[in-house]
Design an enzyme around this catalytic site. Sequence first.
Site, short mmCIF file in Angstrom:
data_model
loop_
_atom_site.label_atom_id
_atom_site.label_comp_id
_atom_site.label_asym_id
_atom_site.label_seq_id
_atom_site.Cartn_x
_atom_site.Cartn_y
_atom_site.Cartn_z
CB CYS B 83 116.65 50.52 -23.00
SG CYS B 83 117.54 50.10 -24.51
CB CYS B 206 110.58 42.11 -30.54
SG CYS B 206 111.55 40.83 -31.37
CB ILE B 209 108.21 51.18 -32.55
CG1 ILE B 209 109.35 50.38 -33.17
CG2 ILE B 209 108.36 52.67 -32.75
CD1 ILE B 209 110.72 50.89 -32.88
CE LYS B 330 105.62 40.87 -27.46
NZ LYS B 330 104.82 41.96 -27.99
CG HIS B 334 110.86 49.35 -24.51
ND1 HIS B 334 111.20 50.10 -23.40
CD2 HIS B 334 112.02 48.85 -25.00
CE1 HIS B 334 112.52 50.04 -23.24
NE2 HIS B 334 113.04 49.29 -24.19
#
Lengths: 132, 387
Positions: B83, B206, B209, B330, B334
Amino acid sequence: MTAPTPARLTREFPARYRLEGGRCLACGAIVYPQRLVCPACGGREFAPHRLSNRGTVKTFTIIHVAGSAFKQQVPYILAVVALEGGGTLTCELTDLVDQQPEIGMAVELQFRRVQEDGEAGVIAYGHKAVPL
Amino acid sequence: MRDVFIIGVGMNDWGELWELSLRTIWTQAALAALADAGVDHVDAMTVGCMSGGLFVGQEHLGALLADELGMAGIPATRVESACASGGVALRTGFLEVASGISDVVLVTGVEKMTDCSGDEATAALATAADQEWEVFPGATFPGLYAMMARAHMATWGTTREQLAMVAVKNHGNGLHNPHAQYRRAVTVEEVLNATVVADPLTVLECSPITDGAAAVVLADGETARRLAKGRPLVRIAGVGLATDRMALHNRSDLAALPAVTKAAQKAYAMAGITPQQVHVAEVHDCFTIAEIMIIEALGFVPVGRGGPATQAGETARGGRIPVNPSGGLKAKGHPVGATGVAQAVELTLQLRGEAGPRQVEKARIGLAQNMGGTGASSVVHILEVIP
């Protein structure tokens, strides 16, 4: 993707089945699994070391959304367990009856089936923690 | 070592872009950055991408994307650090200009994550953790961060409400970012009552996607001044990259991110500043707990005080040290390989004073922190504006 092939499973037997690691002859650090260089001191000579199967929970989570190999098992508890005499690992925490998982919980590692049949058609075993 | 400047930035609108391919979203971002810089040719390029192979079945992205941009022939390198791939691609471009090997380098990041199933994406992301000793026994990525969250809560008394406030703040900031995947405010109650992914983290804690790309053009001082056209110059004043033990269980303190601290210390030293001199930061809030641990590791707040500082509004846009004015991972999204580059895009806009309604007032020094895995790698860049 994570389903291990027979070759990989076989080479991982000593650590996965028998909890075999090493003790650095230079600094005494416990490594698990066995490796060539000590991460603590850079030493390259190790004595065989079998991990204790008793330890304590350092932290844990309850996984509700899992990867494909663990879909049938949700929700399940995953924990980081520090073993008596050295060595830490990540494993499932299971067999809790009328008990909530907690940090500091004393556990014992037991030999269990870890993953369902993978693409290669083999069953993967390893260790899970259960409350003492 | 030569000074290195960011002379152009660009990104596409992030989201679930089913109608666009990896190469198309990447080219959109690259063209935007080239246009912003006012150049039509570069000496070399880097591509930050975590896993073209697993997400879309395509490797060899350096050559593919140079070709797509009509620049087949230039040196083009794909850079990977999970990442943190985008941030490490930026560092690679920085080193190339600083060394004098190239004068103008196009630094890019891209990830196309919705061409595969959710299960395949989950498995691809999990390759950033230790496959043999974390993923094999059942770890997921959110699960590993959830274990860090529980360790932080046990050690420092961090509350679930404080974690949720990270998501609330970043969603609030994302409202003002036209490129963000989610432009929707959320409340603490919504975050806490959302579906649990890995206890104690809910789905609203989280990062999502995302399909997306980002690009910046780097140049040496002479080129940067020639192309400035009255705009303030943005210099990369400090760079730091560090690693840590790969598996979470091998780290002595599960509630800390030492690779972030090491990377930051290198970057602060190079820039000659302290954490207290940073005016605005973009950090790797892949999960709510990550932002809390990162602001501690960067030295913005004392160790253990990330939760209370967030609760007190210190990291809000008008706070003492605004964190993630872009909406962060967030809300902005991402696309893993693109994230580190997009952080530099946002900071450049902030330092130029071009960030519109999300502008942080009087921002002259910005910090970007990008992270791989559960903190096994981290890269920090410090940017400063030269009026």
